[in-house]
Every structure is written in C-alpha cells, then in structure tokens.
Design a protein around this motif. Structure first.
Motif, PDB file in Angstrom:
ATOM      1  N   ALA A 129      44.027  35.193  35.672  1.00  0.00           N
ATOM      2  CA  ALA A 129      44.281  37.428  35.544  1.00  0.00           C
ATOM      3  C   ALA A 129      42.962  37.950  34.973  1.00  0.00           C
ATOM      4  CB  ALA A 129      45.505  36.734  34.726  1.00  0.00           C
ATOM      5  N   GLN A 130      42.059  36.961  34.404  1.00  0.00           N
ATOM      6  CA  GLN A 130      41.098  37.929  33.779  1.00  0.00           C
ATOM      7  C   GLN A 130      39.650  38.333  35.146  1.00  0.00           C
ATOM      8  OE1 GLN A 130      37.390  37.634  33.847  1.00  0.00           O
ATOM      9  NE2 GLN A 130      37.890  35.059  35.151  1.00  0.00           N
ATOM     10  N   GLY A 131      39.455  37.162  35.755  1.00  0.00           N
ATOM     11  CA  GLY A 131      38.932  37.756  37.282  1.00  0.00           C
ATOM     12  C   GLY A 131      39.597  38.618  38.428  1.00  0.00           C
ATOM     13  N   GLU A 132      41.232  38.561  38.526  1.00  0.00           N
ATOM     14  CA  GLU A 132      41.599  39.667  39.172  1.00  0.00           C
ATOM     15  C   GLU A 132      41.383  40.718  38.370  1.00  0.00           C
ATOM     16  OE1 GLU A 132      45.867  37.496  40.552  1.00  0.00           O
ATOM     17  OE2 GLU A 132      45.800  38.578  38.850  1.00  0.00           O
ATOM     18  N   ALA A 133      41.665  41.335  36.991  1.00  0.00           N
ATOM     19  CA  ALA A 133      40.905  42.229  36.618  1.00  0.00           C
ATOM     20  C   ALA A 133      39.517  42.931  36.748  1.00  0.00           C
ATOM     21  CB  ALA A 133      41.229  41.776  34.966  1.00  0.00           C
ATOM     22  N   ALA A 134      38.717  42.073  36.392  1.00  0.00           N
ATOM     23  CA  ALA A 134      37.303  42.425  37.056  1.00  0.00           C
ATOM     24  C   ALA A 134      36.704  42.725  38.344  1.00  0.00           C
ATOM     25  CB  ALA A 134      36.278  40.865  36.922  1.00  0.00           C
ATOM     26  N   PHE A 135      37.686  42.832  39.348  1.00  0.00           N
ATOM     27  CA  PHE A 135      37.568  42.110  40.628  1.00  0.00           C
ATOM     28  C   PHE A 135      38.444  43.740  40.873  1.00  0.00           C
ATOM     29  CE2 PHE A 135      38.915  42.934  45.067  1.00  0.00           C
ATOM     30  CZ  PHE A 135      38.450  41.953  46.125  1.00  0.00           C
ATOM     31  N   ALA A 136      39.226  44.190  40.212  1.00  0.00           N
ATOM     32  CA  ALA A 136      40.038  45.764  40.109  1.00  0.00           C
ATOM     33  C   ALA A 136      38.879  46.301  39.672  1.00  0.00           C
ATOM     34  CB  ALA A 136      40.777  45.556  39.682  1.00  0.00           C
ATOM     35  N   ILE A 137      38.230  46.625  38.447  1.00  0.00           N
ATOM     36  CA  ILE A 137      37.111  47.067  37.765  1.00  0.00           C
ATOM     37  C   ILE A 137      36.284  47.871  39.054  1.00  0.00           C
ATOM     38  CG2 ILE A 137      35.923  47.366  35.882  1.00  0.00           C
ATOM     39  CD1 ILE A 137      37.325  45.952  34.276  1.00  0.00           C
ATOM     40  N   TRP A 138      35.198  46.323  39.743  1.00  0.00           N
ATOM     41  CA  TRP A 138      33.757  47.107  40.476  1.00  0.00           C
ATOM     42  C   TRP A 138      34.288  47.377  41.585  1.00  0.00           C
ATOM     43  CZ3 TRP A 138      33.817  41.027  39.817  1.00  0.00           C
ATOM     44  CH2 TRP A 138      32.757  40.794  38.576  1.00  0.00           C
ATOM     45  N   THR A 139      35.501  46.739  42.259  1.00  0.00           N
ATOM     46  CA  THR A 139      36.492  47.819  43.970  1.00  0.00           C
ATOM     47  C   THR A 139      37.281  47.849  44.116  1.00  0.00           C
ATOM     48  OG1 THR A 139      37.858  45.505  44.206  1.00  0.00           O
ATOM     49  CG2 THR A 139      35.696  45.368  44.337  1.00  0.00           C
ATOM     50  N   GLY A 140      38.267  48.814  42.946  1.00  0.00           N
ATOM     51  CA  GLY A 140      39.274  49.635  43.386  1.00  0.00           C
ATOM     52  C   GLY A 140      40.373  49.196  43.629  1.00  0.00           C
ATOM     53  N   ARG A 141      40.227  47.866  43.922  1.00  0.00           N
ATOM     54  CA  ARG A 141      41.520  47.364  44.579  1.00  0.00           C
ATOM     55  C   ARG A 141      41.297  45.747  43.780  1.00  0.00           C
ATOM     56  NH1 ARG A 141      40.039  47.485  50.482  1.00  0.00           N
ATOM     57  NH2 ARG A 141      42.220  46.193  50.816  1.00  0.00           N
ATOM     58  N   THR A 142      43.324  45.482  44.337  1.00  0.00           N
ATOM     59  CA  THR A 142      44.039  44.583  43.618  1.00  0.00           C
ATOM     60  C   THR A 142      43.916  43.051  44.656  1.00  0.00           C
ATOM     61  OG1 THR A 142      45.822  45.979  42.724  1.00  0.00           O
ATOM     62  CG2 THR A 142      46.276  43.440  42.766  1.00  0.00           C
ATOM     63  N   PRO A 143      43.178  42.335  44.124  1.00  0.00           N
ATOM     64  CA  PRO A 143      43.081  40.582  44.949  1.00  0.00           C
ATOM     65  C   PRO A 143      44.587  40.578  45.564  1.00  0.00           C
ATOM     66  CG  PRO A 143      41.671  40.346  42.947  1.00  0.00           C
ATOM     67  CD  PRO A 143      42.807  41.606  42.568  1.00  0.00           C
ATOM     68  N   PRO A 144      44.706  40.067  46.949  1.00  0.00           N
ATOM     69  CA  PRO A 144      46.205  39.911  47.610  1.00  0.00           C
ATOM     70  C   PRO A 144      46.924  38.672  46.161  1.00  0.00           C
ATOM     71  CG  PRO A 144      45.022  39.449  49.098  1.00  0.00           C
ATOM     72  CD  PRO A 144      43.628  39.816  48.016  1.00  0.00           C
ATOM     73  N   THR A 145      48.187  38.752  45.878  1.00  0.00           N
ATOM     74  CA  THR A 145      49.077  38.096  45.595  1.00  0.00           C
ATOM     75  C   THR A 145      48.189  36.469  45.873  1.00  0.00           C
ATOM     76  OG1 THR A 145      50.348  39.029  44.625  1.00  0.00           O
ATOM     77  CG2 THR A 145      51.217  37.626  44.367  1.00  0.00           C
ATOM     78  N   GLY A 146      48.268  35.888  44.564  1.00  0.00           N
ATOM     79  CA  GLY A 146      47.238  34.693  45.004  1.00  0.00           C
ATOM     80  C   GLY A 146      46.506  33.840  45.230  1.00  0.00           C
ATOM     81  N   CYS A 147      45.541  35.313  45.726  1.00  0.00           N
ATOM     82  CA  CYS A 147      44.468  34.248  46.105  1.00  0.00           C
ATOM     83  C   CYS A 147      43.819  33.818  45.789  1.00  0.00           C
ATOM     84  CB  CYS A 147      43.757  35.823  47.122  1.00  0.00           C
ATOM     85  SG  CYS A 147      42.414  35.438  47.735  1.00  0.00           S
ATOM     86  N   MET A 148      43.263  34.577  44.317  1.00  0.00           N
ATOM     87  CA  MET A 148      42.101  33.349  43.570  1.00  0.00           C
ATOM     88  C   MET A 148      42.491  31.858  43.167  1.00  0.00           C
ATOM     89  SD  MET A 148      40.312  36.267  41.188  1.00  0.00           S
ATOM     90  CE  MET A 148      39.680  37.526  41.222  1.00  0.00           C
ATOM     91  N   ALA A 149      44.368  32.088  42.940  1.00  0.00           N
ATOM     92  CA  ALA A 149      44.884  31.130  42.934  1.00  0.00           C
ATOM     93  C   ALA A 149      44.990  29.624  43.605  1.00  0.00           C
ATOM     94  CB  ALA A 149      46.217  31.762  41.988  1.00  0.00           C
ATOM     95  N   ARG A 150      44.940  30.373  44.422  1.00  0.00           N
ATOM     96  CA  ARG A 150      45.215  29.261  45.584  1.00  0.00           C
ATOM     97  C   ARG A 150      43.576  28.876  46.660  1.00  0.00           C
ATOM     98  NH1 ARG A 150      48.326  32.752  47.904  1.00  0.00           N
ATOM     99  NH2 ARG A 150      46.667  33.953  49.202  1.00  0.00           N
ATOM    100  N   ALA A 151      42.911  29.520  46.216  1.00  0.00           N
ATOM    101  CA  ALA A 151      41.148  29.544  46.684  1.00  0.00           C
ATOM    102  C   ALA A 151      40.319  27.870  45.093  1.00  0.00           C
ATOM    103  CB  ALA A 151      40.771  29.958  45.977  1.00  0.00           C
ATOM    104  N   LEU A 152      41.367  28.448  44.291  1.00  0.00           N
ATOM    105  CA  LEU A 152      41.257  26.759  42.615  1.00  0.00           C
ATOM    106  C   LEU A 152      41.876  25.306  42.772  1.00  0.00           C
ATOM    107  CD1 LEU A 152      41.414  29.301  40.098  1.00  0.00           C
ATOM    108  CD2 LEU A 152      39.037  28.477  40.822  1.00  0.00           C
ATOM    109  N   ALA A 153      43.223  26.039  44.156  1.00  0.00           N
ATOM    110  CA  ALA A 153      43.278  25.088  43.985  1.00  0.00           C
ATOM    111  C   ALA A 153      43.388  23.916  44.221  1.00  0.00           C
ATOM    112  CB  ALA A 153      45.331  25.550  44.091  1.00  0.00           C
ATOM    113  N   ALA A 154      42.510  24.675  46.195  1.00  0.00           N
ATOM    114  CA  ALA A 154      42.110  24.084  47.109  1.00  0.00           C
ATOM    115  C   ALA A 154      40.493  23.242  46.344  1.00  0.00           C
ATOM    116  CB  ALA A 154      41.406  25.362  48.010  1.00  0.00           C
ATOM    117  N   LEU A 155      39.817  23.282  45.519  1.00  0.00           N
ATOM    118  CA  LEU A 155      39.022  22.266  44.828  1.00  0.00           C
ATOM    119  C   LEU A 155      39.030  21.009  44.560  1.00  0.00           C
ATOM    120  CD1 LEU A 155      37.479  25.632  43.077  1.00  0.00           C
ATOM    121  CD2 LEU A 155      36.603  24.500  45.453  1.00  0.00           C
ATOM    122  N   PRO A 156      38.531  20.180  44.739  1.00  0.00           N
ATOM    123  CA  PRO A 156      38.775  19.062  44.149  1.00  0.00           C
ATOM    124  C   PRO A 156      39.239  18.307  42.518  1.00  0.00           C
ATOM    125  CG  PRO A 156      36.607  19.101  44.422  1.00  0.00           C
ATOM    126  CD  PRO A 156      37.322  20.749  45.007  1.00  0.00           C
TER     127      PRO A 156
END
Length: 290
Positions: free
Chosen positions: A258-285
């Motif tokens: 959630a803090q990463g999504e907020a930072a992303f929005a500050i920089w880009t003015g865009r909201t990350p796709p729902t669940g995108c960042m969480a799925r990327a982390l879940a794919a890590l070992p």
C-alpha cells in the motif's frame, strides 16, 4: 520490461544496505503493467554520502525515489519541501522531484491504514490501539492512527523514556487522542490488554522467530485484530498466537504494497493495477527488505 532508452523515466530507492529490497520488483511490475516507460533501481548510499546522493539524484533528473533505513530522518533537511504528514511523522520515505524541487512525503501511515482496512475492515475512529515499539515505525503508526481518529493509543516499549518522548511529541499535534506509556511487562496482564481493539507490532520482534514474553491473546474481547509489520518470516510468533486464539491477523506485506502504491501515484499520477504489486511479491521465492 521494455528496453531502457534516453526517454526512460528513472525512479529508485536509497538505503544502506539495499541489495535485498523488494521495491524494484513491485514498481517495475506496475510500470510494465501500465506500459509506462519508467524504471526503478536500488541505490546503495552510505550515511556519510547521503547529501551527495540527494544532490546527484536531483542533478540527474531522477523523477523520484523511496527512502529506507537509515536515511528516513537524515534526509529531511536536505529536501526543499516536506509535506505536513511527513513532518508529523518526523520521517520521509518518498521523494518526488519536480523540475529540481525535491519534496518529501511519508506514505508509511497511508500504507498502514490501507492494509488495516483491506485486511480487517478496521477503521481507527473511536478505537483503542496498542502500539508495540517507540521507534520510527511506531511514530508513523501512531501518527496515522491518531490522525484517523483513534481515541486512545498506548505505547508499550522496552525503554519507557523513548515511549514517553514519542507520546510528548505527538500529544500536542493529536489532541483528540489520549496517549499512555507502558513497559513490556504490561503485556502479561490480561486486564491491560482486554481494552484494545487493535494491536500493532512496529518492532523487529518476530524476525528471528522470537516473541514478546508473557503476551497472551487468549480470552480477549471479540473483534480484536493484530497487525505485525514484520513480514519475514511471513507468519511470526505473534501471528501464530493470534491464529491459536482465533484473532484476525496479518503481516506487513499489505502495508509494504500500500505504501508502494501511494508512492507510485505520487510519481506517475497513475494508480497501479489492483493486485499488481502484491502478485509480483507473491511470485518471489521468499520475502526480503522494504
């Protein structure tokens, strides 16, 4: 990821050490999902070279960067502007660079509130919260919860002096919240614990599979929730205790996202796709560091 060119917008994270940061995984996944020609990289910055690094990042036109340990406080006087939220928390974890003007934000509190809402449907207004710890993470948690209307925040910490200092710093800024300070011995008292709606661990306890001595969640009032900012291991002893007692609980990955999504929005003015960042982390070992 698309090829990096002279048009690619650069973001990153500074810290020491930084090699195991999860932030590049989260942000680069979101950039790719939205088709943005942006890239996120980690920068290892030793404390004695922080001022040089900030000047260099500005000169290079880096669009923005995250800030992690040990720079969150030290970077503040090096920036041009500090948002009220970051000033209240007393730390910066996001810097936005607009035309050479460096503005410091803090999205840790936003991340915590978002994670609590998503994980438990928890709203702080009128609630009583026990915060374990008195460091920077505790200040971010207490400031966010108090600003959102928590009626009482109890700070339990090994050092009473540190907890008292945090309470003194926040009380004048959050007059609607009653603060109290306690030693860790209070955690063994059921009569002390039974008044809370939420327990938040902001300390490193749990990272080494350790626990708070004497803490028992058995028999506490229905509706209690436990949020542990630790996320490696993914299930801490505090969370195991909560599971055994039927208490809703979650680790710190939700706050990290959630803090990463907020930072992303500050920089880009865009909201990350729902669940995108969480799925990327879940794919890590296995989890790493923020």
């Amino acid at each position: 990821m698309a090829p990096i060119t002279g048009k690619t917008r650069l973001t990153g994270i500074i810290g020491w050490p930084i090699a195991h940061s999860l932030s590049p995984v989260m942000h680069n996944a979101a950039f790719a999902a939205l088709g943005l020609d942006w890239s996120f990289v980690p920068f290892a910055v030793p404390p004695e070279r922080l001022a040089e690094a900030v000047t260099g990042l500005s000169a290079l036109g880096v669009s923005g960067f995250n800030v992690t340990i040990p720079h969150k406080v030290a970077i503040m006087p090096l920036l041009d502007r500090i948002t009220p939220e970051a000033e209240l928390i007393g730390a910066v974890n996001v810097v936005d660079n607009r035309d050479g003007v460096m503005t410091g934000y803090n999205t840790d509190g936003i991340g915590l509130l978002a994670a609590l809402n998503e994980g438990f449907g928890f709203e702080p207004a009128g609630k009583s919260v026990l915060v374990l710890g008195a460091g920077g993470a505790a200040r971010a948690a207490a400031a966010a919860l108090g600003s959102a209307g928590a009626s009482r925040i109890a700070l339990a910490n090994r050092s009473l002096e540190s907890a008292a200092g945090l309470a003194r710093a926040l009380e004048p800024r959050l007059p609607g919240t009653a603060f109290s300070v306690h030693g860790l011995a209070a955690l063994a008292e059921r009569s002390f614990l039974e008044d809370f709606d939420l327990i938040v661990n902001t300390t490193s306890v749990g990272m080494a599979d350790d626990a708070f001595p004497g803490l028992s969640l058995a028999g506490l009032k229905p509706g209690l929730a436990v949020y542990d900012m630790v996320y490696a291991p993914p299930v801490t002893p505090l969370m195991k205790e909560a599971v055994a007692c039927g208490v809703p609980n979650a680790n710190g990955l939700g706050m990290l996202v959630a803090q990463g999504e907020a930072a992303f929005a500050i920089w880009t003015g865009r909201t990350p796709p729902t669940g995108c960042m969480a799925r990327a982390l879940a794919a890590l070992p296995s989890p790493g560091n923020p």
